[in-house]
Scaffold this active site. Structure first.
Site, PDB file in Angstrom:
ATOM      1  N   HIS A 160       0.818  -1.214   0.000  1.00 62.32           N
ATOM      2  CA  HIS A 160       0.000   0.000   0.000  1.00 62.32           C
ATOM      3  C   HIS A 160       0.857   1.272   0.000  1.00 62.32           C
ATOM      4  CE1 HIS A 160      -3.088  -2.707   2.301  1.00 62.32           C
ATOM      5  NE2 HIS A 160      -3.097  -2.951   1.003  1.00 62.32           N
ATOM      6  N   PRO A 161       1.800   1.427  -0.923  1.00 66.37           N
ATOM      7  CA  PRO A 161       2.655   2.615  -0.933  1.00 66.37           C
ATOM      8  C   PRO A 161       1.902   3.855  -1.427  1.00 66.37           C
ATOM      9  CG  PRO A 161       3.122   1.265  -2.855  1.00 66.37           C
ATOM     10  CD  PRO A 161       2.142   0.494  -2.022  1.00 66.37           C
TER      11      PRO A 161
END
Length: 545
Positions: free
Chosen positions: A470-471
């Site tokens: 989930h960057p």
């Protein structure tokens, strides 16, 4: 050098880019070109849900990035899979449909991002969604993105629910409604037991539109900026360098790692860093590539005594797999439809938390090193990730070419408080997995059986934590000196250029990031249309047209 003109050029055919292309091309009077560095994003490796296990650990439809050595992970390099095809990461992800917590978006608005409160973004989630089961004020039933209950019919879901009840957790059947705290079975972005990527939802039904041009295997090298205006894009396709021009806007949707990279290679970023690589500075924006962050994640893994509902390496498992393939072909049901992370939910590390700050993903397979390390037999796993980390890292370039390696640094556990919250999360997850509901099936705890003290927990967290994919945040939206885009997603100081993807998030949301990335693009389309209507009005008033 070939050169064409389009009204809008979209860089990146991922979760956000496909939405932009599909929506903007609804207007037959505008021309749209979508540039995607990867392939077509179709075929069984994308469409069959369980085939994600092929892409995530490999370079199939996957950039398969690595981080720089992480000081908080004992110097280890982390792994960062990112989708490389139409659909982007929505073509290789675990398909969990989560929007985040109401507070996430209210926090964005409180930072000066007008128009991004929960009540203001909810209509775009609803607009995007076609929920098969839930029909209420929080959900949409007519949008392009199909959201359904899993077709896996997995008996392990019942065991997970029993364990959650045993530990006193509330059971939810909707994590995107009035409340988020609780555990249960996730809804997924599937359509009739197949993956529904953003490309399948927004792009593929409209490929024949005459005003929509889709270029695959087209890697953007830089945005062309003249006198402070984005006027086109330079990209390479089939070994040939090409340029195309944008009459209205360039829309950058290359994701949290490559959007800042492309900005920097185009001369937009911290001037000292750009000058180090001999890049002409078009706009000094020190926030490009900063504020990069991600959810740090730890995985418990167990070998189990029964194969039903699990994937694994065994003779009995191979026989069952053939049966499951047959069932999938006939019914689009069974284990082949699994997203692996079938169950999970949101809990608090302590009563002091006002909203859940931990997310669990219960996986019906034994997961080790992002499925890159295999084990014989069958197993189950459970992720725990910290939802609101304080650590902030960077995306940096190592040279002036798109081919120079990216320096990806989420700085996991750079802030010690993140580690301490994960210690609490470790204990809660371990207790859940030690529930009576699982005891009869677990044969061996692979990683945590001898971990007892807080210091031992800290050590194993540093030894084994990594991303949960989930960057965000590297081109953050805001009104402060480190913001890259304003609340209308326009890049500060460069006209006709927007960033539209998860990189604009000032703070990562409480949950998976695919649905929010789609929402961001839906909202961006409205803002683009509004702004263009305003330009047309001014031009008409001034007699320009």
């Amino acid at each position: 050098m070939n050169q064409q003109e389009f009204d809008y050029i979209i860089i990146g055919g991922g979760s956000s880019g496909c939405v932009l292309a599909g929506r903007l091309s609804e207007n037959p009077s505008v021309s749209v070109c979508l540039l995607e560095a990867g392939g077509a994003g179709d075929g069984w490796k994308v469409e069959v849900p369980c085939a994600a296990v092929i892409s995530i650990p490999t370079k199939i439809n996957n950039w398969a990035f690595e981080t720089v050595p992480q000081r908080g992970l004992n110097g280890r390099k982390g792994y960062q899979p990112r989708g490389k095809c139409l659909g982007g990461s929505s073509a290789i992800n675990a398909m969990v449909y989560i929007r985040g917590h109401r507070q996430d978006y209210d926090d964005w608005a409180a930072l000066g991002n007008e128009g991004w409160s929960y009540d203001e973004v909810l209509p775009y989630f609803i607009k995007s969604e076609k929920n098969e089961r839930i029909k209420d004020q929080y959900h949409g039933n007519d949008g392009p993105l199909s959201v359904i209950d899993l077709h896996s019919d997995n008996p392990l879901q019942e065991k997970y629910i029993a364990a959650a009840k045993e530990q006193g957790y509330k059971i939810l059947n909707d994590f995107n409604g009035a409340e988020q705290e609780g555990l249960g079975v996730y809804q997924v972005t599937h359509i009739n037991g197949e993956r529904c990527s953003s490309a399948r939802a927004y792009l593929f039904p409209h490929r024949e539109r005459k005003n929509l041009t889709i270029e695959t295997h087209a890697q953007t090298h830089r945005i062309l900026i003249e006198n402070g205006v984005a006027v086109g894009v330079e990209y390479k396709q089939n070994g040939q360098l090409k340029q195309i021009r944008a009459r209205r806007e360039v829309l950058l949707s290359a994701g949290a790692m490559q959007s800042p990279q492309i900005l920097m290679l185009s001369g937009v970023g911290d001037q000292q860093e750009l000058m180090q690589h001999g890049i002409e500075v078009k706009k000094h924006l020190p926030g490009v590539g900063k504020n990069f962050h991600d959810h740090p994640d730890f995985i418990f893994a167990y070998k189990v005594s029964e194969i039903q509902g699990t994937f694994g390496l065994s003779i009995a498992g191979s026989i069952d797999l053939f049966k499951q393939i047959g069932r999938y072909r006939k019914e689009r049901r069974g284990l082949i439809t699994t997203n692996f992370a079938e169950c999970g939910g949101f809990i608090k590390s302590s009563d002091e938390q006002t909203v859940p700050n931990l997310q669990l993903h219960f996986v019906v397979a034994l997961v080790d090193n992002h499925a890159r390390t295999m084990h014989t037999g069958h197993g189950i796993s459970c992720h725990v990730c910290l939802l609101n980390p304080k650590s902030r890292g960077t995306i940096k370039i190592s040279g002036s070419s798109i081919d120079d390696p990216l320096l990806i640094d989420p700085d996991f556990y750079g802030d010690e408080s993140d580690l301490e919250e994960m210690v609490k999360g470790f204990k809660l997850t371990q207790k859940l997995m030690e529930s009576n509901a699982f005891k009869s099936m677990i044969k061996e705890d692979l990683f945590t059986s001898n971990i007892q003290t807080d210091e031992e927990i800290r050590q194993i967290l540093r030894d084994r934590s990594d991303t949960v994919y989930h960057p965000v945040g590297s081109c953050k939206m805001g009104v402060d000196d480190m913001a890259v885009v304003d609340p209308r997603l326009c890049v500060y100081g460069i006209k006709n250029l927007r960033v539209v993807d998860a990189s604009i998030m000032p703070k990562v949301v409480n949950g998976n990031t695919n649905a929010p990335a789609i929402m961001i693009a839906e909202k961006a389309v409205d803002m683009i249309r509004e702004d263009q209507a305003g330009v047309a009005f001014i031009e008409k008033k001034e007699g320009i047209v």
